[in-house]
Design a protein around this motif. Structure first.
Motif, PDB file in Angstrom:
ATOM      1  N   GLY A 265       0.605  -1.226   0.033  1.00 52.39           N
ATOM      2  CA  GLY A 265       0.020  -0.057   0.137  1.00 52.39           C
ATOM      3  C   GLY A 265       0.991   1.271   0.031  1.00 52.39           C
ATOM      4  N   HIS A 266       1.894   1.308   0.784  1.00 54.98           N
ATOM      5  CA  HIS A 266       2.845   2.619   0.715  1.00 54.98           C
ATOM      6  C   HIS A 266       3.664   2.491  -0.365  1.00 54.98           C
ATOM      7  CE1 HIS A 266       2.059   3.987   4.798  1.00 54.98           C
ATOM      8  NE2 HIS A 266       2.982   5.015   4.627  1.00 54.98           N
ATOM      9  N   ALA A 267       3.912   1.437  -0.870  1.00 52.43           N
ATOM     10  CA  ALA A 267       4.840   1.394  -2.044  1.00 52.43           C
ATOM     11  C   ALA A 267       4.032   2.174  -3.044  1.00 52.43           C
ATOM     12  CB  ALA A 267       5.308  -0.026  -2.447  1.00 52.43           C
ATOM     13  N   ILE A 268       2.967   1.865  -3.208  1.00 54.58           N
ATOM     14  CA  ILE A 268       2.008   2.572  -4.459  1.00 54.58           C
ATOM     15  C   ILE A 268       1.623   4.147  -4.066  1.00 54.58           C
ATOM     16  CG2 ILE A 268      -0.115   2.528  -5.737  1.00 54.58           C
ATOM     17  CD1 ILE A 268      -0.384  -0.608  -5.201  1.00 54.58           C
ATOM     18  N   ALA A 269       1.392   4.134  -2.520  1.00 56.55           N
ATOM     19  CA  ALA A 269       0.972   5.558  -2.300  1.00 56.55           C
ATOM     20  C   ALA A 269       2.266   6.598  -2.382  1.00 56.55           C
ATOM     21  CB  ALA A 269       0.805   5.601  -0.695  1.00 56.55           C
ATOM     22  N   HIS A 270       3.370   5.990  -2.323  1.00 60.25           N
ATOM     23  CA  HIS A 270       4.560   6.727  -2.499  1.00 60.25           C
ATOM     24  C   HIS A 270       4.646   7.482  -4.012  1.00 60.25           C
ATOM     25  CE1 HIS A 270       7.143   5.147   1.070  1.00 60.25           C
ATOM     26  NE2 HIS A 270       6.425   6.115   1.465  1.00 60.25           N
ATOM     27  N   GLN A 271       3.974   6.601  -5.037  1.00 54.85           N
ATOM     28  CA  GLN A 271       3.959   7.152  -6.331  1.00 54.85           C
ATOM     29  C   GLN A 271       2.967   8.092  -6.576  1.00 54.85           C
ATOM     30  OE1 GLN A 271       6.529   5.639  -7.686  1.00 54.85           O
ATOM     31  NE2 GLN A 271       6.362   4.383  -5.776  1.00 54.85           N
ATOM     32  N   MET A 272       2.146   8.518  -5.674  1.00 55.34           N
ATOM     33  CA  MET A 272       0.951   9.525  -5.630  1.00 55.34           C
ATOM     34  C   MET A 272       1.525  10.977  -5.742  1.00 55.34           C
ATOM     35  SD  MET A 272      -1.607   7.718  -6.764  1.00 55.34           S
ATOM     36  CE  MET A 272      -0.521   6.450  -7.558  1.00 55.34           C
ATOM     37  N   ALA A 340      -8.733  13.463  -3.351  1.00 47.20           N
ATOM     38  CA  ALA A 340      -7.740  14.502  -3.750  1.00 47.20           C
ATOM     39  C   ALA A 340      -7.752  15.410  -4.612  1.00 47.20           C
ATOM     40  CB  ALA A 340      -6.478  13.830  -4.256  1.00 47.20           C
ATOM     41  N   GLY A 341      -9.068  15.301  -5.432  1.00 46.65           N
ATOM     42  CA  GLY A 341      -9.489  16.278  -6.648  1.00 46.65           C
ATOM     43  C   GLY A 341      -8.356  16.113  -7.711  1.00 46.65           C
ATOM     44  N   VAL A 342      -8.201  15.024  -8.113  1.00 48.27           N
ATOM     45  CA  VAL A 342      -7.230  14.864  -9.342  1.00 48.27           C
ATOM     46  C   VAL A 342      -8.060  14.016 -10.387  1.00 48.27           C
ATOM     47  CG1 VAL A 342      -5.160  14.675  -7.962  1.00 48.27           C
ATOM     48  CG2 VAL A 342      -6.382  12.561  -8.409  1.00 48.27           C
ATOM     49  N   ASP A 343      -7.398  14.194 -11.509  1.00 50.30           N
ATOM     50  CA  ASP A 343      -8.040  13.450 -12.743  1.00 50.30           C
ATOM     51  C   ASP A 343      -7.739  12.082 -12.807  1.00 50.30           C
ATOM     52  OD1 ASP A 343      -9.184  12.454 -15.235  1.00 50.30           O
ATOM     53  OD2 ASP A 343      -8.432  14.238 -16.276  1.00 50.30           O
ATOM     54  N   LEU A 348      -4.581   7.060 -14.257  1.00 51.61           N
ATOM     55  CA  LEU A 348      -4.674   5.850 -14.514  1.00 51.61           C
ATOM     56  C   LEU A 348      -3.754   5.641 -16.031  1.00 51.61           C
ATOM     57  CD1 LEU A 348      -8.278   4.509 -13.756  1.00 51.61           C
ATOM     58  CD2 LEU A 348      -6.119   3.643 -12.852  1.00 51.61           C
ATOM     59  N   ALA A 349      -3.796   6.696 -16.667  1.00 55.08           N
ATOM     60  CA  ALA A 349      -2.980   6.610 -17.712  1.00 55.08           C
ATOM     61  C   ALA A 349      -1.689   6.252 -17.608  1.00 55.08           C
ATOM     62  CB  ALA A 349      -3.160   7.833 -18.798  1.00 55.08           C
ATOM     63  N   LEU A 380      -4.908   0.158  -8.264  1.00 55.44           N
ATOM     64  CA  LEU A 380      -5.103   1.572  -8.646  1.00 55.44           C
ATOM     65  C   LEU A 380      -6.409   1.916  -9.158  1.00 55.44           C
ATOM     66  CD1 LEU A 380      -2.145   2.348 -10.910  1.00 55.44           C
ATOM     67  CD2 LEU A 380      -2.542   3.611  -8.678  1.00 55.44           C
ATOM     68  N   LYS A 381      -7.128   0.912  -9.865  1.00 52.54           N
ATOM     69  CA  LYS A 381      -8.483   1.148 -10.648  1.00 52.54           C
ATOM     70  C   LYS A 381      -9.486   1.130  -9.475  1.00 52.54           C
ATOM     71  CE  LYS A 381      -7.952  -0.744 -15.254  1.00 52.54           C
ATOM     72  NZ  LYS A 381      -7.921  -1.955 -15.968  1.00 52.54           N
ATOM     73  N   GLU A 382      -9.118   0.243  -8.517  1.00 61.64           N
ATOM     74  CA  GLU A 382     -10.066  -0.081  -7.361  1.00 61.64           C
ATOM     75  C   GLU A 382     -10.050   1.323  -6.534  1.00 61.64           C
ATOM     76  OE1 GLU A 382      -9.070  -3.307  -5.104  1.00 61.64           O
ATOM     77  OE2 GLU A 382     -10.116  -2.646  -3.478  1.00 61.64           O
ATOM     78  N   VAL A 383      -9.008   1.726  -6.372  1.00 63.72           N
ATOM     79  CA  VAL A 383      -8.840   2.940  -5.292  1.00 63.72           C
ATOM     80  C   VAL A 383      -9.146   4.407  -5.769  1.00 63.72           C
ATOM     81  CG1 VAL A 383      -6.978   4.223  -3.915  1.00 63.72           C
ATOM     82  CG2 VAL A 383      -7.294   1.823  -3.720  1.00 63.72           C
ATOM     83  N   LEU A 384      -8.637   4.421  -7.120  1.00 65.46           N
ATOM     84  CA  LEU A 384      -8.959   5.727  -7.470  1.00 65.46           C
ATOM     85  C   LEU A 384     -10.456   6.071  -8.043  1.00 65.46           C
ATOM     86  CD1 LEU A 384      -5.504   5.987  -9.862  1.00 65.46           C
ATOM     87  CD2 LEU A 384      -6.356   7.706  -8.196  1.00 65.46           C
TER      88      LEU A 384
END
Lengths: 384, 840
Positions: A265-272, A340-343, A348-349, A380-384
């Motif tokens: 979870g943190h590994a992906i979160a760091h990319q955000m 977060a107010g992002v597209d 996802l792209a 990503l799909k699930e969370v975003l």
């Protein structure tokens, strides 16, 4: 500090930890001649809070340098260093959230090693010694990141837009102060996000590849307190006792993060961070998918079941449900893109790049099960 | 024929009148007989001879094949060189040894008798058979301290066997020095003048000239000896050569002083190790070998015999020594064979002594410390001396490097700018020092680190010095390493250099480390890059620096400093750090050691005097005036060694690493560093014996040659190494490279420190217990590489520290410059500590 090569469980922390309402005043005892206070821009702009800060500190000379907003980058740090270097401080006090404390740690590094080679210091434990010039105190104003007891400083690489970390026990502050008075002005969403970050540190760290029974006990306590009090402090920010309890829990979770390292979870979160998504929000958002994915592994499932038992819950599934319920209670039930107010589409792209970054992240290596890009894409799909 | 008979027969032959064929045959037979005796009677010599391919069953048939001993063997291993029982030794001869360790030979009745006969035969041939009155330029041995007179007494006594009457004309003053008793001399001269009987004035060459002839001529006096008188002298020319008196001037002056014809002034050559054999001047002026001696000239490096006419080391052969195996001795004297056969009625090989081999005596002698850092001239470019006092030249400044170019190229001082006023230069440096105040200590560290990164870069003129310390220096000057060094030196926090900083956990008392001002450095030439190690610390502590270069490796420091020129480092704070700001307060000058005016000016300006060097250099600097409060940081001459405990010799990788590290320590800087070991003491009782350790070390020394290439030795050093190896064969085993690159000696006969020979010559000595080495540790010992463990490690180091040693690094890291060094933190001495507030 022992110079160990074996990955034995050990507890490393800030040199001293002080806590309680008004505990900031303890910093009057710092043996400081030239004290540089690096603080969050919000705090710097808050006259009342600044008055409290100034009243609580003492040195022959003090300077207050507002830190840049958002995730720290080297570029953003330049004006801070331009003020800090000629000031020649012998103490640095960082007051703010995780980004401020991490940014102040970076400023400390470049103050003492102005020629530091970034690649070298980003290698694990490649940072040369600190403290020949200045010592460091961390005063968190949020309860979540655990930066006040962490051996790392995270920053955003402007060029690659990736989150990078300097990891070294040298970065452990000499003093950490948990003063709930400083958290009163923090907006509720930030309280919630930071709290979920702390919960993620504890829950993900609890099942990491690294064994550390002492940290597990800390995780159990941190999770119990956070599940119990995070919603309350979100609802009643002026209750400093509850706020302090959450700060304590967040610090326990910070120890867990530092000693065991959270996972997927943190590994992906760091990319955000590259998309302007705050770390706490992201960490909270990816926590449940990470728990679910990892629970597919029987050993992890058993660990969470044991934790549930400690928490007087039925099983691991109820544990996950409880976390979901908490998120809802503190206003974080929505999709991450909305929060977060992002597209969503735009993020996802770039799933391929996000996935590659996540798999390289140190937290991916601590995750109890291996995972590939397809897992990251799905999450990503699930969370975003 | 027995040895006794063959030697006796030789002694009966006409000493300078025996035809060559007869002489050669009888001489060889006598030598063989003598060799047989010594092989049987002296085990050390036998071992040595066997090692060189000679034993009782393999008698040499040519003189050049006889195993020969270097003279040094009689200095350090005299107790081994005895071919008779101790009870038979009648006297022990000791050379006068103006410098260093004297030679010692044991003389028995047989040898003494032969010596007397041999000397008498030569003197009779020179002076004629009639006894004559002798005036001896020495003290009367009756009542004198005979022990102090040593072999000198024996030499004199031998000559007096032909005297009808002896008058001594010198006396010893309170300090024991010889002084001429003018009254006694006048009395003696008057007596011989009156008698009209030809006399002999006899004495040591230097004493005769300096104490008698020179004062006599200076006072306008002259003594006319009766017709047919002789002036005879012995002892050699070294001291006179130092005063630029050659044999022609000597002859002319003596002739004038005593009215004696030049042909009657006779110089007798000889040496203690073959006492009794003396080589007089033959009519042609060259020395002539008597019938019972022969000379061979050997190549100083290979020791191969040289043809007549070529200069080399002189080896003398004689069968006469019976009580010690000195029948073939390789001297330190250089010379040439000038003729053979008969000439002017004299037969015998004629030769000329041309001087002493350079560095003839291993510097294990009395003055070793003073000389230990001297390096053979050919190993590095030397500069010329400037013309006179106050002639300092500027090598480098912030404006220009006046000695740019290949690091080893010679420096022409005449082409360099003259420094008219060293004090003015010092003033400029002090003023420019303020530019350093704009930098934090960490920014200065960043600049030094960036310059260091340039030193070994491809195309750098210094790249060739990678194996001579450049790699180490570069790593040592990395900014993070410098910061650590500064922290260690400055009460744990280099921040004291940047401002007042609280101490003792309270802000009540603060400490500031302020620069002292101008650090004046005297550099030495033993290790090429040494100066930068302390200069970097001085820059970090924001001092100005005036450096006096060494006469060797003169260009290396300016080349290192050139890396700062134009250097810019941009910091994350957006500041640009400029190397030129550092250079502005640094200058490198050179002046000769005789240039007292420059030395005085530099010393008077110094706030810190920092010097590397030998004893002589240290003493001369200490004697210079200095300002009140000036701090001295003196890295004087020191010796180092290694101690290997039995616990370190257990089989495994650690043992292999140990022996490899030992080879590294003995190879770095070709052993010229004060931290280089020359002796390794290895404890018995381990899984490797000390001898096995030495054998393995030899293998590793060869491998180290690939890692750490070596400069070729100059001929003098090569000759010394050769002589050392020869000597070492007497005492144990020797392993060495085919050339002079490295030598490992295993010596179990003596327990002391091996004299440093440099050039990767390492002696392994066994000890029963590592702690037995402790008595050898003194304040002269700097580093002890230690391979002990546990309580023994801690206790050995504690006890050795109490005796004076200052470093106990791990084996393999002995020569790594460290802080503290020589017992002090240099940077700590380059600052003054200032307090603010308190005291608590």
């Amino acid at each position: 500090m022992l110079n160990l090569r074996l990955p034995l469980p050990r507890l490393l922390s800030a040199g001293e930890v002080l806590s309680g309402a008004g505990s900031l005043g303890a910093l009057k005892a710092l043996d400081a001649a030239r004290l540089a206070v690096l603080l969050s821009p919000t705090l710097a702009a808050d006259e009342e809070q600044m008055a409290y800060v100034k009243k609580s500190l003492r040195a022959e000379v003090m300077t207050f340098i507002p830190m840049p907003g958002g995730e720290p980058t080297l570029e953003k740090l330049q004006p801070v260093l331009a003020e800090l270097t000629p000031f020649r401080p012998d103490w640095i006090v960082a007051i703010g959230g995780g980004s401020v404390i991490d940014g102040a740690k970076l400023a400390w590094v470049f103050l003492e090693h102005p020629d530091a080679d970034l690649e070298r210091i980003c290698r694990p434990f490649g940072l040369p010694g600190l403290r020949g010039v200045a010592r460091f105190a961390a005063v968190p104003t949020t309860a979540g990141t655990g930066s006040e007891v962490s051996s790392s400083a995270l920053f955003l690489d402007e060029e690659t837009r990736a989150k990078r970390a300097i990891v070294s026990h040298e970065l452990l502050p000499d003093v950490a102060v948990l003063d709930p008075k400083l958290t009163l002005a923090v907006p509720p969403q930030a309280v919630a996000a930071a709290g979920m970050d702390a919960l993620a540190h504890a829950l993900e760290g609890y099942v990491s590849r690294f064994s550390h029974p002492l940290a597990d006990m800390q995780a159990e306590k941190a999770i119990a307190v956070l599940l119990d009090k995070l919603a309350a402090t979100w609802r009643q920010p002026e209750d400093t006792d509850t706020r302090l309890a959450v700060m304590h829990a967040a610090m326990l979770a910070g120890w867990v993060q530092n000693l065991k390292v959270p996972g997927m979870g943190h590994a992906i979160a760091h990319q955000m961070g590259a998309y302007g998504i705050g770390h706490g929000l992201a960490a909270g958002a990816f926590l449940i998918p990470a728990m679910r994915h990892n629970s597919e592994m029987p050993q992890v499932q058993a660990r969470y079941a044991k934790l549930a038992e400690e928490l007087k819950l039925r099983d691991d599934l109820e544990l996950i449900d409880t976390v979901m319920q908490l998120k809802a209670e503190i206003g974080l039930a929505d999709a991450l893109s909305k929060l977060a107010g992002v597209d969503r589409k735009q993020v996802l792209a770039e799933a391929e790049a996000i996935s590659a970054g996540a798999l390289e992240d140190i937290c991916a290596k601590a995750n109890p099960t291996a995972f590939g890009p397809e897992v990251v894409h799905r999450v990503l799909k699930e969370v975003l | 024929m027995s040895a006794e008979e063959s030697i006796d027969a030789l002694l009966k032959l006409p000493v300078f009148g025996t035809p060559a064929t007869q002489r050669e045959k009888q001489f060889l037979a006598a030598m063989q007989a003598a060799l047989t005796h010594h092989l049987e009677a002296c085990p050390a010599f036998a071992r040595y001879a066997v090692g060189r391919g000679t034993d009782a069953g393999k008698m040499p048939m040519r003189l050049e094949d006889f195993p020969y001993l270097p003279v040094q063997a009689f200095k350090e291993n005299a107790e081994l060189l005895r071919s008779v029982a101790e009870s038979e030794v009648r006297s022990v001869l000791k050379s006068s040894a103006t410098r260093g360790v004297p030679s010692v030979v044991a003389v028995d009745k047989v040898t003494a008798k032969r010596q007397v006969r041999a000397l008498a035969a030569v003197l009779e041939a020179v002076f004629g058979g009639k006894r004559r009155p002798f005036i001896v330029l020495d003290v009367d041995p009756q009542g004198a301290d005979r022990a102090a007179m040593g072999a000198r007494n024996a030499a004199v006594r031998g000559f007096l066997n032909l005297a009808s009457e002896v008058r001594y004309v010198m006396k010893a003053d309170a300090s024991g020095a010889l002084v001429l008793d003018e009254g006694l001399l006048a009395e003696a001269l008057a007596a011989v003048s009156e008698s009209a009987e030809p006399a002999v004035i006899f004495g040591f060459t230097y004493v005769l000239y300096a104490h008698v002839v020179e004062p006599l001529l200076a006072s306008g006096g002259q003594v006319v000896l009766p017709a047919g008188s002789f002036v005879a002298h012995i002892g050699g020319w070294k001291k006179l050569a130092d005063r630029a008196v050659d044999s022609a001037k000597f002859g002319a002056d003596v002739s004038r002083a005593f009215g004696v014809d030049a042909a009657r002034i006779v110089d007798f050559y000889g040496f203690t190790e073959q006492m009794g054999i003396t080589y007089p001047d033959a009519p042609g002026g060259d020395k002539c070998c008597p019938v019972f001696a022969e000379v061979i000239v050997r190549d100083p490096v290979t020791h191969a015999p040289l043809p007549d006419g070529e200069e080399g080391l002189l080896e003398f052969l004689t069968p006469l020594p019976h009580s010690y195996p000195g029948i073939a001795v390789l001297t330190d004297d250089m010379g040439v064979v000038t003729g053979r056969g008969e000439a002017d009625g004299w037969s015998g090989t004629r030769f000329r002594v041309t001087g002493r081999a350079k560095r003839a005596e291993a510097r294990g002698c009395g003055d070793i410390m003073g000389e230990k850092v001297a390096r053979p001239a050919s190993l590095a470019a030397r500069v010329m001396r400037p013309a006179g006092p106050g002639e300092a030249r500027l090598l480098f400044s912030g404006e220009a490097n006046h000695v740019a170019g290949p690091w080893q190229a010679p420096v022409e001082l005449a082409d360099l700018p003259k420094v008219d006023n060293l004090s003015a230069l010092a003033g400029q440096l002090r003023e420019a020092r303020a530019r350093l105040d704009a930098y934090s200590v960490d920014e200065l560290g960043a600049l030094i680190g960036a310059a260091a990164a340039r030193w070994g870069a491809p195309g750098s003129p210094l790249a060739a010095l990678r194996q001579q310390g450049l790699q180490f220096l570069t790593s040592w000057c990395r900014s993070d390493a410098l910061r650590r060094t500064a922290d260690n030196a400055l009460h744990g926090a280099r921040g004291h250099l940047d401002g007042f900083r609280p101490v003792g956990g309270s802000a009540r008392t603060m400490l500031l480390a302020r620069p002292r001002g101008l650090v004046c450095h005297w550099l030495s030439g033993n290790v090429p890059l040494l100066a930068m190690l302390t200069l970097a610390q001085s820059i970090l502590s924001r001092n100005a620096n005036l450096l006096k270069a060494a006469s060797q490796f003169t260009r290396t420091l300016p080349l290192l400093l050139d890396a700062f020129r134009g250097l810019e480092v941009k910091t994350p704070a957006g500041r640009v750090l400029r190397g030129d700001d550092v250079l502005a307060s640094i200058a490198v000058v050179y002046f000769s050691r005789d240039d007292e005016a420059s030395a005085l000016a530099m010393s008077s300006e110094a706030d810190v005097r920092l010097a590397w060097g030998g004893r002589e250099a240290m003493e001369s600097i200490l004697a210079l005036p200095r300002t009140l409060g000036c701090e001295d940081i003196l890295f004087g001459p020191k010796l180092s060694m290694m101690v290997v405990g039995r616990e370190a010799l257990a089989e495994g990788r650690a043992r292999q690493k140990l022996v490899r590290g030992a080879a590294t320590d003995a190879s770095v800087f070709d052993q010229y560093a004060c931290a280089s070991p020359h002796t390794i003491f290895v404890e018995r009782g381990g899984e490797w014996s000390p001898e096995a350790f030495a054998e393995q070390l030899a293998l590793e020394m060869e491998k180290a040659l690939a890692r750490i290439p070596k400069e070729p030795e100059d001929p003098a050093a090569a000759a010394q190494i050769k002589a050392l190896r020869l000597r070492a064969e007497l005492v144990g085993r020797v392993w060495h490279s085919d050339d002079g690159a490295w030598t490992v000696i295993y010596d179990e006969t003596s327990g002391g420190l091996a004299p440093p020979s440099y050039s990767r010559t390492i002696t392994v000595k066994p000890v029963e217990d590592a702690f037995a080495v402790l008595p050898l540790v003194s304040a002269d010992i700097q580093t002890v590489g230690l391979a002990l463990s546990g309580e023994r490690r801690l206790e050995f180091a504690r006890q050795a520290a109490l005796r004076g040693a200052e470093r106990f690094p791990d084996v393999g890291r002995m020569t790594f410059f460290d802080s503290p060094w020589d017992g002090l933190f240099p940077m700590e001495r380059m600052v003054k500590w200032v307090t603010l507030g308190g005291p608590v």
